[in-house]
Each structure stands twice: as structure tokens, then as C-alpha cells.
Design a protein around this motif. Structure first.
Motif, PDB file in Angstrom:
ATOM      1  N   VAL A  15       0.876  -1.172   0.000  1.00  0.00           N
ATOM      2  CA  VAL A  15       0.000   0.000   0.000  1.00  0.00           C
ATOM      3  C   VAL A  15       0.913   1.222   0.000  1.00  0.00           C
ATOM      4  CG1 VAL A  15      -1.746   1.326   1.243  1.00  0.00           C
ATOM      5  CG2 VAL A  15      -1.837  -1.172   1.305  1.00  0.00           C
ATOM      6  N   THR A  16       0.697   2.092  -0.979  1.00  0.00           N
ATOM      7  CA  THR A  16       1.470   3.328  -1.047  1.00  0.00           C
ATOM      8  C   THR A  16       0.519   4.504  -1.214  1.00  0.00           C
ATOM      9  OG1 THR A  16       1.778   3.074  -3.437  1.00  0.00           O
ATOM     10  CG2 THR A  16       3.556   2.268  -2.021  1.00  0.00           C
ATOM     11  N   LEU A  17       1.010   5.668  -0.875  1.00  0.00           N
ATOM     12  CA  LEU A  17       0.236   6.903  -1.027  1.00  0.00           C
ATOM     13  C   LEU A  17       0.856   7.739  -2.121  1.00  0.00           C
ATOM     14  CD1 LEU A  17      -0.179   7.828   2.747  1.00  0.00           C
ATOM     15  CD2 LEU A  17      -1.743   6.530   1.288  1.00  0.00           C
ATOM     16  N   ASP A  18       0.016   8.296  -2.982  1.00  0.00           N
ATOM     17  CA  ASP A  18       0.478   9.177  -4.053  1.00  0.00           C
ATOM     18  C   ASP A  18       0.786  10.539  -3.441  1.00  0.00           C
ATOM     19  OD1 ASP A  18       0.990  10.344  -6.559  1.00  0.00           O
ATOM     20  OD2 ASP A  18      -1.104  10.997  -6.704  1.00  0.00           O
ATOM     21  N   GLU A  19       2.063  10.810  -3.225  1.00  0.00           N
ATOM     22  CA  GLU A  19       2.455  12.046  -2.553  1.00  0.00           C
ATOM     23  C   GLU A  19       2.127  13.285  -3.368  1.00  0.00           C
ATOM     24  OE1 GLU A  19       6.382  12.128  -0.945  1.00  0.00           O
ATOM     25  OE2 GLU A  19       6.139  10.173   0.021  1.00  0.00           O
ATOM     26  N   ARG A  59      -2.333   1.696  -4.585  1.00  0.00           N
ATOM     27  CA  ARG A  59      -1.816   3.063  -4.495  1.00  0.00           C
ATOM     28  C   ARG A  59      -3.025   3.969  -4.312  1.00  0.00           C
ATOM     29  NH1 ARG A  59       2.870   5.661  -5.878  1.00  0.00           N
ATOM     30  NH2 ARG A  59       2.689   7.816  -6.569  1.00  0.00           N
ATOM     31  N   LEU A  60      -3.024   4.725  -3.229  1.00  0.00           N
ATOM     32  CA  LEU A  60      -4.120   5.645  -2.943  1.00  0.00           C
ATOM     33  C   LEU A  60      -3.704   7.059  -3.319  1.00  0.00           C
ATOM     34  CD1 LEU A  60      -5.274   4.363   0.571  1.00  0.00           C
ATOM     35  CD2 LEU A  60      -6.443   4.053  -1.614  1.00  0.00           C
ATOM     36  N   GLY A  61      -4.597   7.737  -4.016  1.00  0.00           N
ATOM     37  CA  GLY A  61      -4.349   9.120  -4.396  1.00  0.00           C
ATOM     38  C   GLY A  61      -5.656   9.875  -4.417  1.00  0.00           C
ATOM     39  N   PHE A  69      -8.373   4.470  -5.933  1.00  0.00           N
ATOM     40  CA  PHE A  69      -7.801   3.171  -5.609  1.00  0.00           C
ATOM     41  C   PHE A  69      -7.148   2.659  -6.892  1.00  0.00           C
ATOM     42  CE2 PHE A  69     -10.583   3.543  -2.083  1.00  0.00           C
ATOM     43  CZ  PHE A  69     -10.284   2.563  -1.154  1.00  0.00           C
ATOM     44  N   GLN A  70      -5.854   2.831  -7.027  1.00  0.00           N
ATOM     45  CA  GLN A  70      -5.127   2.328  -8.191  1.00  0.00           C
ATOM     46  C   GLN A  70      -4.600   0.954  -7.804  1.00  0.00           C
ATOM     47  OE1 GLN A  70      -2.382   5.604  -8.459  1.00  0.00           O
ATOM     48  NE2 GLN A  70      -3.547   6.533 -10.127  1.00  0.00           N
ATOM     49  N   ILE A  71      -5.166  -0.062  -8.426  1.00  0.00           N
ATOM     50  CA  ILE A  71      -4.854  -1.435  -8.053  1.00  0.00           C
ATOM     51  C   ILE A  71      -4.054  -2.091  -9.174  1.00  0.00           C
ATOM     52  CG2 ILE A  71      -5.838  -3.663  -7.378  1.00  0.00           C
ATOM     53  CD1 ILE A  71      -8.409  -2.009  -6.596  1.00  0.00           C
ATOM     54  N   ALA A  72      -2.965  -2.718  -8.781  1.00  0.00           N
ATOM     55  CA  ALA A  72      -2.114  -3.464  -9.707  1.00  0.00           C
ATOM     56  C   ALA A  72      -1.784  -4.802  -9.051  1.00  0.00           C
ATOM     57  CB  ALA A  72      -0.825  -2.688  -9.988  1.00  0.00           C
TER      58      ALA A  72
END
Length: 162
Positions: A15-19, A59-61, A69-72
Motif C-alpha cells: 500500500v502506497t500513497l500518491d504524494e 496506491r491511494l491518491g 484506488f489504483q490497483i495493480a
């Protein structure tokens, strides 16, 4: 013989955050976000509808005031992007913020019984928020109750003013 073991593909591995869209927080915010991500990764159930290629990277942005919710797949192959309106969460985020504030103030001065009552209310609002999150993701992503609670904690940490 059937197994009750969870499917290892139905989970989040990252899980990452789009800074760029979310921005960095102050040290307290960054700490809360890191704890929330750690808790999510420690134990979760996350299954994308009509896809069995997990584990997944999330990846949440923010895109136009919606949570993206960008899911890969874990290897980086794009699966889907789901934009989640945060409007339905405004009330529950506000309520959760107020009750958390009350809880932290109560810890300093209130009796154990009062603290327990406030904490029960806090858990109730947290459960309400996690149920709402599961409803809003229905048909796109299936998550269990505990994963929904942990994801709401992260969503709340993104709004937390510190």
C-alpha cells in the motif's frame, strides 16, 4: 477435504500513497499513516471482482476530490482504478474526529468508566465507517470487516489535521 485457509492471492502485498495528490503530512500524520499501512499489510483480505491475479499493490491518491484506488498486481501489472467519492464519508469522518478528540482529552482526566464509554462509541463509529467503505466498494473490491476498518483508519489519517 476443504480448507478454511485464506486464498493467498486475495490480499494486499503493498500500500502506497500518491504524494503528488495527497502530499506529505507533518511527522504525527506520517506516523499515523505508516502505522495504518503496517496494520493493513499485517492482515487483510482484498479481492478484485472478476480478477484472480493477486496479491495486489494498492496506491491511494486523490483525483478531483475522490479517493483513487489504483490497483495493480504485486508485479506492477495494472488491474483497475476505482474512484471513490469521499462525500458519503464526510459525516462519519467528522464524527470520528470529534469522538477521537474527546477520547484523547478523556484519557487525561476522566474515570476509566467514562473512557471506556467513549471508546465504545469510537469503535461504533469506526465500524459504521468500515461498513460504509465495504458498501461503496461493493461489486469492485471485496474486503473483510477488519481490512475495511484498517483502510478507514488510513483514510481518516489522510484527513487528520494533527
Amino acid at each position: 477435504m476443504t480448507s478454511d485457509a485464506p486464498d493467498p492471492r486475495q490480499r494486499l502485498a503493498a500500500v502506497t500513497l500518491d504524494e503528488e495528490s495527497i502530499g506529505r503530512g507533518n511527522p504525527d500524520q506520517e506516523h499515523e499513516r505508516a502505522i495504518a499501512i503496517y496494520d493493513i499489510l499485517e492482515s487483510n483480505r482484498f479481492a478484485v471482482a472478476n480478477h484472480d491475479g493477486g496479491p495486489y499493490a494498492l496506491r491511494l491518491g486523490l483525483v478531483e476530490n475522490k479517493l483513487a484506488f489504483q490497483i495493480a498486481t504485486e508485479s506492477g501489472e495494472p488491474v483497475m482504478t476505482h474512484l471513490l467519492s469521499l462525500t458519503p464519508f464526510r459525516g462519519v469522518i467528522r464524527d470520528y474526529d470529534m469522538i477521537c478528540d474527546s477520547y484523547f482529552k478523556a484519557i487525561r482526566t476522566a474515570s476509566p468508566t467514562q473512557i471506556e464509554a467513549i471508546d465504545m462509541g469510537r469503535r461504533g463509529v469506526h465500524n459504521e465507517a468500515s461498513d460504509l467503505l465495504r458498501q461503496r466498494l461493493e461489486g469492485k473490491v471485496e474486503i473483510d470487516h477488519n481490512t475495511a476498518r484498517r483502510l478507514f483508519t488510513l483514510i481518516f489519517a489522510l484527513h487528520w489535521k494533527g
